[in-house]
Design an enzyme around this catalytic site. Structure first.
Site, PDB file in Angstrom:
ATOM      1  N   LYS A  11       0.466  -1.794  -0.199  1.00 32.55           N
ATOM      2  CA  LYS A  11      -0.011   0.029   0.219  1.00 32.55           C
ATOM      3  C   LYS A  11       1.161   1.277  -0.159  1.00 32.55           C
ATOM      4  O   LYS A  11       1.667   1.306  -0.118  1.00 32.55           O
ATOM      5  CB  LYS A  11      -0.967  -0.079   1.404  1.00 32.55           C
ATOM      6  N   TYR A  51     -12.441  -2.555  -3.156  1.00 35.36           N
ATOM      7  CA  TYR A  51     -13.221  -2.895  -2.415  1.00 35.36           C
ATOM      8  C   TYR A  51     -14.076  -2.510  -2.591  1.00 35.36           C
ATOM      9  O   TYR A  51     -14.919  -2.642  -1.343  1.00 35.36           O
ATOM     10  CB  TYR A  51     -12.403  -1.609  -1.552  1.00 35.36           C
ATOM     11  N   ASN A 114      -1.886   0.564   6.646  1.00 36.22           N
ATOM     12  CA  ASN A 114      -1.540  -0.878   7.501  1.00 36.22           C
ATOM     13  C   ASN A 114      -0.411  -1.452   6.168  1.00 36.22           C
ATOM     14  O   ASN A 114      -0.710  -3.076   5.780  1.00 36.22           O
ATOM     15  CB  ASN A 114      -2.578  -1.211   8.228  1.00 36.22           C
ATOM     16  N   HIS A 117      -1.843  -5.186   1.671  1.00 36.55           N
ATOM     17  CA  HIS A 117      -3.456  -6.024   1.141  1.00 36.55           C
ATOM     18  C   HIS A 117      -3.072  -7.448   0.573  1.00 36.55           C
ATOM     19  O   HIS A 117      -1.867  -8.037   0.416  1.00 36.55           O
ATOM     20  CB  HIS A 117      -3.997  -4.911   0.192  1.00 36.55           C
ATOM     21  N   GLU A 128      -9.292 -11.159  -7.473  1.00 32.46           N
ATOM     22  CA  GLU A 128      -8.490  -9.821  -7.340  1.00 32.46           C
ATOM     23  C   GLU A 128      -6.945 -10.485  -8.212  1.00 32.46           C
ATOM     24  O   GLU A 128      -6.340  -8.628  -9.072  1.00 32.46           O
ATOM     25  CB  GLU A 128      -8.117 -10.350  -5.926  1.00 32.46           C
TER      26      GLU A 128
HETATM   27  P1  RTP Z   1      -6.496  -6.323   3.048  1.00 39.01           P
HETATM   28  O1  RTP Z   1      -8.093  -6.147   2.426  1.00 39.01           O
HETATM   29  O2  RTP Z   1      -6.883  -4.454   2.869  1.00 39.01           O
HETATM   30  O3  RTP Z   1      -5.792  -6.722   2.907  1.00 39.01           O
HETATM   31  O4  RTP Z   1      -7.563  -6.160   4.875  1.00 39.01           O
HETATM   32  P2  RTP Z   1      -8.124  -7.128   5.701  1.00 39.01           P
HETATM   33  O5  RTP Z   1      -8.340  -7.875   4.649  1.00 39.01           O
HETATM   34  O6  RTP Z   1      -6.726  -7.614   6.519  1.00 39.01           O
HETATM   35  O7  RTP Z   1      -8.988  -6.372   6.396  1.00 39.01           O
HETATM   36  P3  RTP Z   1     -10.481  -5.720   6.127  1.00 39.01           P
HETATM   37  O8  RTP Z   1     -11.652  -6.259   6.656  1.00 39.01           O
HETATM   38  O9  RTP Z   1     -10.912  -6.329   4.145  1.00 39.01           O
HETATM   39  O10 RTP Z   1     -10.436  -4.603   5.390  1.00 39.01           O
HETATM   40  C1  RTP Z   1     -10.246  -3.513   4.759  1.00 39.01           C
HETATM   41  C2  RTP Z   1      -9.203  -2.141   4.776  1.00 39.01           C
HETATM   42  O11 RTP Z   1      -9.657  -1.395   5.427  1.00 39.01           O
HETATM   43  C3  RTP Z   1      -9.888  -1.134   6.466  1.00 39.01           C
HETATM   44  N1  RTP Z   1     -10.410  -1.036   7.477  1.00 39.01           N
HETATM   45  N2  RTP Z   1     -10.437  -0.209   8.120  1.00 39.01           N
HETATM   46  N3  RTP Z   1     -11.766   1.231  11.054  1.00 39.01           N
HETATM   47  C4  RTP Z   1     -12.089  -0.125  10.397  1.00 39.01           C
HETATM   48  O12 RTP Z   1     -12.758  -0.770  11.999  1.00 39.01           O
HETATM   49  C5  RTP Z   1     -11.630  -0.937   9.623  1.00 39.01           C
HETATM   50  N4  RTP Z   1     -11.449  -1.926   9.269  1.00 39.01           N
HETATM   51  C6  RTP Z   1     -10.808  -2.420   8.066  1.00 39.01           C
HETATM   52  C7  RTP Z   1      -8.198  -1.482   6.775  1.00 39.01           C
HETATM   53  O13 RTP Z   1      -7.729  -0.677   6.111  1.00 39.01           O
HETATM   54  C8  RTP Z   1      -8.269  -2.995   6.040  1.00 39.01           C
HETATM   55  O14 RTP Z   1      -6.847  -3.508   5.709  1.00 39.01           O
HETATM   56 MG    MG Z   2      -9.637  -7.755   3.096  1.00 39.37          MG
END
Ligand code: RTP
Ligand code: MG
Length: 141
Positions: A11, A51, A114, A117, A128
């Protein structure tokens, strides 16, 4: 375990920190091969489409703004159990909860910024990968 492919994105925060090589090194040491790769400035439409599953979530706009704040490095990783292996290397979504030695523990600043991804299932990985790479640009090596 089966040979899998997964989509990984370094990212904008991690690209800005100049740690692309350090993150690639972790993939390679874990047995994941980079079989496609490109740096790209995502458009708003591309980030929103990528997303789209999160469109109704309260963090969606912040997530899109962050993902277009600078160039990202997008890669396809191939290896045994690649989807879960990459998620293990990444660590928890919130770096505060990420295990020591994971990419997010070492390079992420916040739940928004973070660092990486990774696809969360084999089914989403296929979707994807195809979102960013035509089949002819993925090298089965
Ligand atoms: P990613 O898709 O980016 O790999 O991240 P992830 O699976 O670990 O998490 P996901 O639930 O898919 O969420 C995508 C991105 O959204 C942001 N996020 N913010 N403020 C919040 O509660 C929250 N929850 C998710 C994070 O940047 C996350 O990587
Ligand atoms: Mg995710």
């Amino acid at each position: 375990m089966a040979l899998e492919r997964t989509l990984s994105i370094i990212k904008p925060d991690a690209v800005a920190k100049n740690v692309i090589g350090e993150i690639y090194s972790r993939f390679e040491k874990a047995g994941l091969k980079v079989v496609a790769s490109k740096m790209k400035q995502l458009s708003r439409a591309e980030a929103e489409g990528f997303y789209a599953v999160h469109r109704e979530r309260p963090f969606f706009n912040a997530l899109v703004e962050f993902m277009i704040s600078g160039p990202v490095m997008i890669q396809v990783l191939q290896g045994e159990g690649a989807v879960l292996k990459n998620r293990d290397l990444m660590g928890a979504t919130n770096p505060k909860d990420a295990a020591p030695g994971t990419i997010r523990a070492d390079f992420a600043d916040s739940i928004d910024a973070n660092a990486v991804h990774g696809s969360d299932s084999l089914e989403n990985a296929a979707i994807e990968v195809a979102y960013f790479f035509p089949a002819t640009d993925v090298y089965a090596r």
